[in-house]
Design an enzyme around this catalytic site. Structure first.
Site, PDB file in Angstrom:
ATOM      1  CG  ASN A  11      -1.673   1.238   1.457  1.00 55.97           C
ATOM      2  OD1 ASN A  11      -1.763   2.076   0.561  1.00 55.97           O
ATOM      3  ND2 ASN A  11      -2.253   1.394   2.640  1.00 55.97           N
ATOM      4  CE  LYS A  13      -0.074   3.303   4.712  1.00 56.90           C
ATOM      5  NZ  LYS A  13       0.009   3.404   6.151  1.00 56.90           N
ATOM      6  CG  HIS A  95      -5.747   2.022   5.266  1.00 54.61           C
ATOM      7  ND1 HIS A  95      -5.318   2.983   6.153  1.00 54.61           N
ATOM      8  CD2 HIS A  95      -4.733   1.136   5.137  1.00 54.61           C
ATOM      9  CE1 HIS A  95      -4.078   2.674   6.536  1.00 54.61           C
ATOM     10  NE2 HIS A  95      -3.701   1.560   5.933  1.00 54.61           N
ATOM     11  CD  GLU A  97      -2.766   5.595   6.821  1.00 51.62           C
ATOM     12  OE1 GLU A  97      -2.730   5.651   5.577  1.00 51.62           O
ATOM     13  OE2 GLU A  97      -1.844   5.107   7.505  1.00 51.62           O
ATOM     14  CD  GLU A 165      -3.372  -2.430   7.402  1.00 47.95           C
ATOM     15  OE1 GLU A 165      -2.226  -2.618   6.988  1.00 47.95           O
ATOM     16  OE2 GLU A 165      -4.065  -1.436   7.082  1.00 47.95           O
ATOM     17  N   GLY A 171       2.764   2.262  10.747  1.00 42.84           N
ATOM     18  CA  GLY A 171       3.760   3.315  10.592  1.00 42.84           C
ATOM     19  C   GLY A 171       4.522   3.649  11.864  1.00 42.84           C
ATOM     20  CB  SER A 209       5.250  -1.873  12.036  1.00 46.11           C
ATOM     21  OG  SER A 209       4.930  -0.513  12.284  1.00 46.11           O
TER      22      SER A 209
END
Ligand code: PGA
Length: 247
Positions: A11, A13, A95, A97, A165, A171, A209
């Site tokens: 991904n 992003k 996701h 985010e 996730e 991250g 991660s």
């Protein structure tokens, strides 16, 4: 029961201009002799060009989000049909985010996954608890709710992939313990098997991660059928090393 073939997905992003993105896609597309399916999800601006650059390789193309409608007055949005037309086979939906930055609800995520199915795309439906929810002991409750409400009734192993996730692992360089990952994946597997005819074969990816050093041990956990990789997917050598860790 057929063991699902692992899927390693990158991904990207909101990263990548044309020159870098196409070079990265070419480096990934050179992969061969891996025991997993490989997917890259570049930003929307690069999809058409990367579809051409990876054509004929074993690498599949995916997008990072779609709108629930097929077309219409939705400025700035992209439909699942458009993504299919651009050469995508997969689309990530829900996701964390998107859930956090755009307030996407479970119902909206489910509508996007249904749009993916309507367009003939595989929906990669993301779930995961926040750090606070984990600290409060709510991980299983949150993930079970998201699974129940974000995954369409028509999900099959062919049209849907689940990505667990934990938000606090994305991250950050922090990951759950192997036992914690195993617990959540086991629970997701039980829910999928109870709800869907081929639920035992729906792939469940771990994300958050994942890197070239920790991928092998994570990918060996039972009911971990691959990885959704953010930061480490922007470096071809790291991403290819993760793909090679999948067995
Ligand atoms: P990360 O991101 O690998 O950079 O933690 C994973 C993701 O958000 O899909």
């Amino acid at each position: 029961m057929v063991m699902p073939r692992p899927l390693v997905a990158g991904n990207w992003k909101m990263n990548g201009l044309r020159a870098d993105g196409v070079a990265l896609s070419r480096a990934v597309a050179a992969i061969d002799n891996v025991d997993c399916d490989v997917l890259i999800c570049p930003p929307a601006t690069l999809l058409t060009e990367i579809a051409a650059s990876i054509a004929g390789s074993p690498v599949a193309l995916g997008a990072q989000d779609c709108h629930a409608e097929a077309k219409g007055a939705h400025t700035g949005d992209v439909s699942a049909e458009m993504l299919k037309d651009a050469g995508c086979r997969f689309v990530i939906v829900g996701h964390s985010e998107r859930r956090a930055n755009h307030g996407e609800t479970d119902a909206q995520v489910r509508a996007k996954a249904e749009a993916a199915h309507r367009a003939g795309l595989v929906a990669v439906v993301c779930l995961g608890e926040t750090g606070q929810e984990r600290d409060e002991g709510k991980t299983i409750a949150v993930v079970t709710r998201q699974l129940g409400e974000s995954v369409p009734a028509a999900a099959t192993a062919a049209n849907t992939v689940i990505a667990y996730e934990p938000v606090w692992a994305i991250g950050t360089g922090r990951t759950p313990t192997l036992a914690e990952i195993a617990e959540v994946h086991g629970r997701i597997r039980a829910e999928l098997s109870a709800r869907f005819r081929d639920g035992a074969e729906i792939r469940i990816l771990y994300g958050g991660s994942v890197n070239a050093r920790n991928a092998a041990e994570i990918l060996r956990i039972s009911d971990v059928n691959g990885a959704l990789v953010g930061g480490a997917s922007l470096d071809a050598q790291s991403f290819l090393a993760i793909c090679r860790s999948a067995v």
